[in-house]
Design a protein around this motif. Structure first.
Motif, PDB file in Angstrom:
ATOM      1  N   GLY A   1       0.803  -1.229   0.000  1.00  0.00           N
ATOM      2  CA  GLY A   1       0.000   0.000   0.000  1.00  0.00           C
ATOM      3  C   GLY A   1       0.831   1.271   0.000  1.00  0.00           C
ATOM      4  N   LEU A   2       0.172   2.360   0.335  1.00  0.00           N
ATOM      5  CA  LEU A   2       0.833   3.670   0.285  1.00  0.00           C
ATOM      6  C   LEU A   2       2.003   3.748   1.264  1.00  0.00           C
ATOM      7  CD1 LEU A   2       0.395   6.420  -1.189  1.00  0.00           C
ATOM      8  CD2 LEU A   2      -0.748   7.185   0.881  1.00  0.00           C
ATOM      9  N   GLN A   3       1.907   3.008   2.373  1.00  0.00           N
ATOM     10  CA  GLN A   3       3.007   2.943   3.340  1.00  0.00           C
ATOM     11  C   GLN A   3       3.533   1.507   3.408  1.00  0.00           C
ATOM     12  OE1 GLN A   3       0.090   4.447   3.980  1.00  0.00           O
ATOM     13  NE2 GLN A   3       0.580   6.571   4.400  1.00  0.00           N
TER      14      GLN A   3
ATOM     15  N   PRO B   1      -2.459   8.035   7.154  1.00  0.00           N
ATOM     16  CA  PRO B   1      -2.552   9.077   6.129  1.00  0.00           C
ATOM     17  C   PRO B   1      -3.038   8.499   4.791  1.00  0.00           C
ATOM     18  CG  PRO B   1      -0.517   9.319   7.370  1.00  0.00           C
ATOM     19  CD  PRO B   1      -1.175   8.060   7.860  1.00  0.00           C
ATOM     20  N   TRP B   2      -3.999   9.136   4.219  1.00  0.00           N
ATOM     21  CA  TRP B   2      -4.640   8.682   2.975  1.00  0.00           C
ATOM     22  C   TRP B   2      -5.040   7.204   3.059  1.00  0.00           C
ATOM     23  CZ3 TRP B   2      -0.505  12.259   1.744  1.00  0.00           C
ATOM     24  CH2 TRP B   2      -0.958  13.451   1.201  1.00  0.00           C
ATOM     25  N   THR B   3      -5.422   6.775   4.276  1.00  0.00           N
ATOM     26  CA  THR B   3      -5.932   5.421   4.540  1.00  0.00           C
ATOM     27  C   THR B   3      -4.899   4.315   4.273  1.00  0.00           C
ATOM     28  OG1 THR B   3      -6.787   4.703   2.405  1.00  0.00           O
ATOM     29  CG2 THR B   3      -8.210   6.164   3.616  1.00  0.00           C
TER      30      THR B   3
ATOM     31  N   PRO C   1      -4.324  14.524 -13.512  1.00  0.00           N
ATOM     32  CA  PRO C   1      -4.436  14.323 -12.068  1.00  0.00           C
ATOM     33  C   PRO C   1      -4.045  15.487 -11.160  1.00  0.00           C
ATOM     34  CG  PRO C   1      -3.818  12.286 -13.063  1.00  0.00           C
ATOM     35  CD  PRO C   1      -3.883  13.298 -14.182  1.00  0.00           C
ATOM     36  N   GLU C   2      -5.070  15.943 -10.465  1.00  0.00           N
ATOM     37  CA  GLU C   2      -4.939  16.901  -9.359  1.00  0.00           C
ATOM     38  C   GLU C   2      -4.470  18.288  -9.779  1.00  0.00           C
ATOM     39  OE1 GLU C   2      -4.078  15.233  -5.583  1.00  0.00           O
ATOM     40  OE2 GLU C   2      -4.059  13.186  -6.358  1.00  0.00           O
ATOM     41  N   GLN C   3      -4.344  18.548 -11.076  1.00  0.00           N
ATOM     42  CA  GLN C   3      -4.019  19.912 -11.505  1.00  0.00           C
ATOM     43  C   GLN C   3      -5.232  20.797 -11.232  1.00  0.00           C
ATOM     44  OE1 GLN C   3      -2.097  22.161 -12.021  1.00  0.00           O
ATOM     45  NE2 GLN C   3      -0.442  21.710 -13.462  1.00  0.00           N
TER      46      GLN C   3
ATOM     47  N   HIS D   1       3.527  22.019 -10.298  1.00  0.00           N
ATOM     48  CA  HIS D   1       2.748  20.918  -9.715  1.00  0.00           C
ATOM     49  C   HIS D   1       3.576  19.643  -9.590  1.00  0.00           C
ATOM     50  CE1 HIS D   1      -0.695  18.335  -8.843  1.00  0.00           C
ATOM     51  NE2 HIS D   1      -1.322  19.457  -8.533  1.00  0.00           N
ATOM     52  N   ARG D   2       3.341  18.891  -8.489  1.00  0.00           N
ATOM     53  CA  ARG D   2       4.106  17.654  -8.277  1.00  0.00           C
ATOM     54  C   ARG D   2       3.804  16.621  -9.370  1.00  0.00           C
ATOM     55  NH1 ARG D   2      -0.187  18.159  -5.283  1.00  0.00           N
ATOM     56  NH2 ARG D   2      -1.569  16.421  -4.792  1.00  0.00           N
ATOM     57  N   HIS D   3       2.543  16.516  -9.762  1.00  0.00           N
ATOM     58  CA  HIS D   3       2.215  15.558 -10.827  1.00  0.00           C
ATOM     59  C   HIS D   3       2.743  16.075 -12.163  1.00  0.00           C
ATOM     60  CE1 HIS D   3      -0.607  12.676  -8.921  1.00  0.00           C
ATOM     61  NE2 HIS D   3      -0.882  13.670  -8.104  1.00  0.00           N
ATOM     62  N   VAL D   4       3.380  15.190 -12.924  1.00  0.00           N
ATOM     63  CA  VAL D   4       3.734  15.523 -14.315  1.00  0.00           C
ATOM     64  C   VAL D   4       3.056  14.468 -15.196  1.00  0.00           C
ATOM     65  CG1 VAL D   4       5.856  16.875 -14.068  1.00  0.00           C
ATOM     66  CG2 VAL D   4       5.980  14.406 -13.867  1.00  0.00           C
TER      67      VAL D   4
ATOM     68  N   GLY E   1       8.138  13.634  -2.467  1.00  0.00           N
ATOM     69  CA  GLY E   1       8.922  12.401  -2.604  1.00  0.00           C
ATOM     70  C   GLY E   1       8.656  11.613  -3.876  1.00  0.00           C
ATOM     71  N   TRP E   2       7.457  11.096  -4.028  1.00  0.00           N
ATOM     72  CA  TRP E   2       7.200  10.253  -5.196  1.00  0.00           C
ATOM     73  C   TRP E   2       7.341  11.041  -6.488  1.00  0.00           C
ATOM     74  CZ3 TRP E   2       3.591  12.268  -8.252  1.00  0.00           C
ATOM     75  CH2 TRP E   2       2.530  12.976  -7.692  1.00  0.00           C
ATOM     76  N   ALA E   3       7.044  12.358  -6.404  1.00  0.00           N
ATOM     77  CA  ALA E   3       7.112  13.186  -7.612  1.00  0.00           C
ATOM     78  C   ALA E   3       8.560  13.311  -8.076  1.00  0.00           C
ATOM     79  CB  ALA E   3       6.489  14.544  -7.340  1.00  0.00           C
TER      80      ALA E   3
ATOM     81  N   LEU F   1       9.895  10.356   2.598  1.00  0.00           N
ATOM     82  CA  LEU F   1       8.726  11.195   2.822  1.00  0.00           C
ATOM     83  C   LEU F   1       8.103  11.699   1.533  1.00  0.00           C
ATOM     84  CD1 LEU F   1      10.327  13.434   5.565  1.00  0.00           C
ATOM     85  CD2 LEU F   1       8.498  11.774   5.937  1.00  0.00           C
ATOM     86  N   HIS F   2       6.748  11.807   1.574  1.00  0.00           N
ATOM     87  CA  HIS F   2       6.058  12.573   0.522  1.00  0.00           C
ATOM     88  C   HIS F   2       6.232  14.061   0.815  1.00  0.00           C
ATOM     89  CE1 HIS F   2       3.043  13.957  -2.221  1.00  0.00           C
ATOM     90  NE2 HIS F   2       2.111  14.124  -1.331  1.00  0.00           N
ATOM     91  N   PRO F   3       6.116  14.582   2.068  1.00  0.00           N
ATOM     92  CA  PRO F   3       5.676  13.937   3.308  1.00  0.00           C
ATOM     93  C   PRO F   3       4.153  13.840   3.378  1.00  0.00           C
ATOM     94  CG  PRO F   3       6.280  16.245   3.708  1.00  0.00           C
ATOM     95  CD  PRO F   3       6.484  15.998   2.260  1.00  0.00           C
TER      96      PRO F   3
ATOM     97  N   PHE G   1       5.378  10.010   5.576  1.00  0.00           N
ATOM     98  CA  PHE G   1       6.005   8.790   5.083  1.00  0.00           C
ATOM     99  C   PHE G   1       5.087   8.109   4.078  1.00  0.00           C
ATOM    100  CE2 PHE G   1       5.743   4.085   6.081  1.00  0.00           C
ATOM    101  CZ  PHE G   1       6.664   3.710   5.112  1.00  0.00           C
ATOM    102  N   GLN G   2       5.602   7.890   2.886  1.00  0.00           N
ATOM    103  CA  GLN G   2       4.961   7.030   1.886  1.00  0.00           C
ATOM    104  C   GLN G   2       6.068   6.159   1.304  1.00  0.00           C
ATOM    105  OE1 GLN G   2       1.552  10.222   0.396  1.00  0.00           O
ATOM    106  NE2 GLN G   2       2.686   9.116  -1.161  1.00  0.00           N
ATOM    107  N   ILE G   3       5.674   5.033   0.742  1.00  0.00           N
ATOM    108  CA  ILE G   3       6.706   4.117   0.268  1.00  0.00           C
ATOM    109  C   ILE G   3       6.967   4.256  -1.222  1.00  0.00           C
ATOM    110  CG2 ILE G   3       5.392   2.042  -0.371  1.00  0.00           C
ATOM    111  CD1 ILE G   3       7.457   0.762   1.827  1.00  0.00           C
TER     112      ILE G   3
HETATM  113  C1  FUC Z   1      -2.081  11.270  -4.822  1.00  0.00           C
HETATM  114  C2  FUC Z   1      -1.103  12.412  -4.735  1.00  0.00           C
HETATM  115  C3  FUC Z   1      -0.910  12.926  -3.364  1.00  0.00           C
HETATM  116  C4  FUC Z   1      -0.677  11.796  -2.403  1.00  0.00           C
HETATM  117  C5  FUC Z   1      -1.830  10.839  -2.478  1.00  0.00           C
HETATM  118  C6  FUC Z   1      -1.689   9.670  -1.588  1.00  0.00           C
HETATM  119  O1  FUC Z   1      -3.386  11.722  -4.815  1.00  0.00           O
HETATM  120  O2  FUC Z   1      -1.445  13.446  -5.573  1.00  0.00           O
HETATM  121  O3  FUC Z   1       0.178  13.794  -3.391  1.00  0.00           O
HETATM  122  O4  FUC Z   1       0.503  11.104  -2.720  1.00  0.00           O
HETATM  123  O5  FUC Z   1      -1.934  10.348  -3.780  1.00  0.00           O
END
Ligand code: FUC
Length: 790
Positions: free
Chosen positions: A360-362, A372-374, A514-516, A594-597, A633-635, A671-673, A675-677
């Protein structure tokens, strides 16, 4: 005599060869000379979703896991804290999706207040964690591991003097105290002989029954238990050593009902984890600690030892925290870069095994009531990034849990596809054959809505993993049974999201990148590059799959027609790859940083943008420069892979360096932050992508090698076609490339001057090849090993 010496040398070299195959050249360890602090959660600092932050857990504890469950070990000498997570134990989570939650807190009271020669160490080569120290002249050691084959956590506690080991084990069910806001769970801890049981239920919303059993086996001394109200415990006194075994379970079963039924009906209430949890303990005790440990290491190393990279580094004597501090100051030790790579592979194995849920996310670690984010499966980049590196780092099996998850959610995903189309296509005829899809937010209990801030391209983003799984493994049975239908169903759905514009254009509508956001609201439009790109990718992969399997579904001709009308990549007035069709100059629409590309996904993980389109490649480079490397982080990890695909090794390395410097914690979690994996896994994929690429129709070794990695070697990285690659290089130039063909077939390799190299097979015979513009082509049979010497 000469013959004897030659014979001895031969034996030695064979022996050395075996050793080489079976072990890594270096031992990778994360270690510290002090325990993790445990000061409790910081209620002033709030995580995403409004839950208090526990910096000690997040930064300093060391994770172990076996796919079913994870543990964070603090290595303390006063009261040891071992925090357990089990992937199927979920509460309400956020957004009504359900979400992973802390399963158990295990306390071990030692009351050793002044330890000397303290060391805690997570050995990545073996997936075993050790804590050792001196207290009152006695050397205490503890060894921890989580075994996948036996689904058990085992701890061995030893003292080097007889009768000196004493401790009290006190498990707690977390988040049941009266002070806890929204108590979702109840349960009891009971001691019976040398067994502690934690039994309870997370009532809201899924009524998940859970149970953990902890068995304490002492050698010498005495063992007593106490059932003082809620606080049951076991105390071992004056023992020589002891073993602790822990098993966990719930009544969750991954099946289609989970995703189809109402919250209270998702689980079978007649199931009880008790028998299964008891059996695991009984079996583990029967097997014994040493055999459990051997089986665990064998199972783990079977995956872990397959791949290694050597960036010409030396094992450092510093603690991991000191190594990281130094790295932040600009002393970029390549050992840490290798360690990050192998640590991520370790975490992927620890969190994603067949028969368990996806990582999962972590990963598989959460100490939160609401994570965080379930802690869920976020499909607008996070879950995909989790698996990008599974394929090229030789861990394709770790993707199987996602395939199992897909098979379970598939019927609900077909319903969601139809519902979405009915909502977005009120005027058109929507039949029942609409394929399937998946939107952004998903968990082990629910797949969520499609659309909103992320367009339907999230589905194509997901099926890219299916295609890549096939393409890297060449597992035709998978393609036949699952992959092809997944691609076909996705194309059917995506096809219905298209609207006709003029004669020759088809655009996804509604569509979002996404998310823009623009003017503070998510920007919903028509035909974003993200959506158009993933329709193209999925259609393209479907046609390849159909060709391989000889399929002739009537729908394929629709796909062939549509694929030419998508016009996904447009270069804008600034020279950028446009994110939105209506954008003229870079940043006309949306956040320029934006973090998403998402509009660069057609370069990575997609293949539409490639070296045959230099203008598009230039557009990506321009866009990446504008967007900047300094992001979450992931970005950063996505950017690293993109720079690698642009074959700009220096920029790919710069992002990796930044990721280690800015986003990495002393336990090497990132970290995203918070903590995310995903970022760790994404950079692991990026490291391999810098060394070996194979997304065009050839393998390209050392495609994005930065100067600082000028000398080195890698072993066991995988290229599409299931070619396993070893490489050695000096002063930035390949000296040897070795290819093991796992499935046979034509092999194409691109490298400057390769036509002048010598190709030999395993018996030393020259291999014939065709050569054209630095690309050589030759045929292989499964099992062939071809060496290319420069
Ligand atoms: C996506 C990202 C957020 C975060 C979330 C868990 O929606 O845009 O930054 O990583 O997932």
């Amino acid at each position: 005599m000469r013959k004897k010496i030659l014979f001895a040398l031969l034996i030695l070299s064979v022996f050395y060869g075996c050793l080489q195959e079976k072990s890594l050249i270096k031992t990778y360890k994360i270690w510290d000379d002090k325990p993790a602090p445990n000061r409790g959660a910081d209620f002033r600092k709030i995580q995403a979703g409004g839950y208090p932050y526990d910096p000690d857990w997040e930064k300093y504890s060391y994770p172990i896991g076996n796919g079913y469950m994870g543990a964070n070990v603090f290595g303390r000498t006063d009261t040891e804290r071992i925090q357990i997570t089990e992937k199927t134990l979920c509460n309400v989570g956020l957004y009504g999706l359900g979400g992973i939650t802390n399963f158990a807190e295990i306390n071990l009271d030692f009351n050793h207040s002044d330890p000397k020669n303290y060391k805690r160490e997570l050995n990545i080569n073996e997936a075993v964690l050790n804590v050792s120290y001196l207290s009152d002249g006695v050397k205490y050691s503890r060894e921890y591991f989580m075994s996948y084959p036996d689904n058990i956590m085992a701890i061995k506690l030893t003292a080097n003097k007889k009768g000196k080991l004493s401790f009290t084990l006190r498990p707690e069910i977390p988040y049941t105290a009266d002070s806890v806001k929204n108590k979702f769970r109840s349960g009891t801890v009971v001691a019976d002989g040398n067994l502690l049981s934690m039994v309870g239920v997370v009532e809201i919303p899924f009524k998940v029954k859970f149970e953990a059993q902890i068995k304490v086996l002492n050698d010498g001394g005495t063992i007593i238990n106490s059932n003082d109200g809620e606080k049951a415990s076991i105390t071992v006194s004056d023992a020589n050593n002891a073993i602790i075994l822990l098993s966990t379970g719930t009544n969750y079963r991954l099946n289609q009902n989970i995703f189809m039924a109402d919250p209270a009906e998702k689980l079978d209430s007649t199931l009880n984890p008790h028998d299964q949890v008891s059996k695991l303990i009984v079996n583990a005790e029967k097997k014994g600690y040493s055999q459990l440990r051997r089986d665990h290491i064998k199972d783990y190393q079977n995956l872990f030892l397959r791949a290694q990279i050597d960036l010409n580094s030396h094992i450092s004597d510093s603690t991991t925290a000191a190594l990281l501090e130094n790295y932040k100051k600009g002393n970029c030790d390549r050992y840490l870069e290798e360690l990050m790579f192998q640590h991520a592979r370790y975490m992927l194995i620890a969190s994603s095994r067949e028969g368990t849920l996806p990582t999962g996310l972590q990963g598989i670690w959460s100490q939160y009531q609401i994570t965080p984010w379930t802690g869920g499966y976020w499909h607008n980049i996070n879950i995909q990034m989790n698996y990008w590196g599974a394929f090229n780092t030789n861990l394709a099996e770790t993707f199987i849990p996602y395939i199992e998850f897909f098979n379970a959610y598939y019927p609900q995903a077909t319903k969601i596809a139809t519902e979405y189309l009915k909502k977005t296509r009120p005027d058109s005829e929507i039949g029942e054959d609409n394929g399937w899809t998946i939107g952004t937010g998903n968990t082990p209990y629910k797949i969520g809505r499609v659309g909103g801030h992320s367009g339907p391209g999230t589905g194509g983003f997901t099926t890219k993993l299916f295609w890549d799984y096939y393409d890297f493994t060449r597992d035709t049975a998978f393609l036949e049974q699952t992959g092809y239908n997944a691609l076909l169903g996705m194309s059917k759905f995506l096809s219905k999201t298209l609207i006709q514009e003029g004669d020759s254009l088809l655009l996804v509508s509604p569509s979002a990148s996404p998310e823009q956001a623009h003017n503070n609201t998510h920007y919903i439009t028509t035909g974003t590059t993200f959506d158009q790109g993933f329709v193209w990718e999925n259609h393209h992969d479907l046609l390849k799959a159909a060709n391989i399997l000889g399929k002739d579904d009537a729908f394929l001709s629709v796909v062939k027609d549509e694929i030419n009308k998508l016009d996904p990549i447009i270069i804008g007035e600034s020279g950028q790859v446009k994110e939105f069709r209506e954008e003229k100059k870079y940043s006309d629409i949306g956040d320029p940083k934006h973090r998403h590309v998402s509009h660069l996904c057609p370069l990575y993980p997609g293949t539409l943008i490639n070296s045959n389109h230099p203008d598009w490649m230039k557009g990506v480079a321009y866009t990446l420069k504008e967007r900047g490397n300094n992001t979450t982080g992931w970005a950063m990890a996505h950017r690293m892979n993109l720079w690698a695909r642009l074959q700009n090794g220096e920029e790919a390395y710069n992002v990796y360096k930044l990721f280690i410097q800015e986003k990495t914690m002393p336990n090497l979690w990132t970290l995203h932050p918070p903590f995310q994996i995903d970022g760790s896994f994404g950079c692991m994929a990026g490291t391999a992508e810098m060394l070996i690429q194979s997304h065009e129709d050839y393998i390209q070794p050392l495609a994005a090698l930065p100067k600082t990695w000028n000398n080195g070697s890698c072993k066991g990285l995988v290229a599409r076609g299931n070619f396993v690659i070893d490489a050695e290089w000096k002063e930035g130039k390949a000296t040897l490339i070795k290819i093991k063909s796992a499935k046979g077939g034509e092999c194409r390799i691109k490298y400057e001057g390769i036509a002048n190299a010598h190709l030999k097979n395993a018996s030393g015979k020259s291999v014939e090849f065709k050569d054209e513009n630095d690309i050589i082509t030759f045929n292989t049979q499964a099992g062939d090993i071809i060496s290319i010497r420069f």
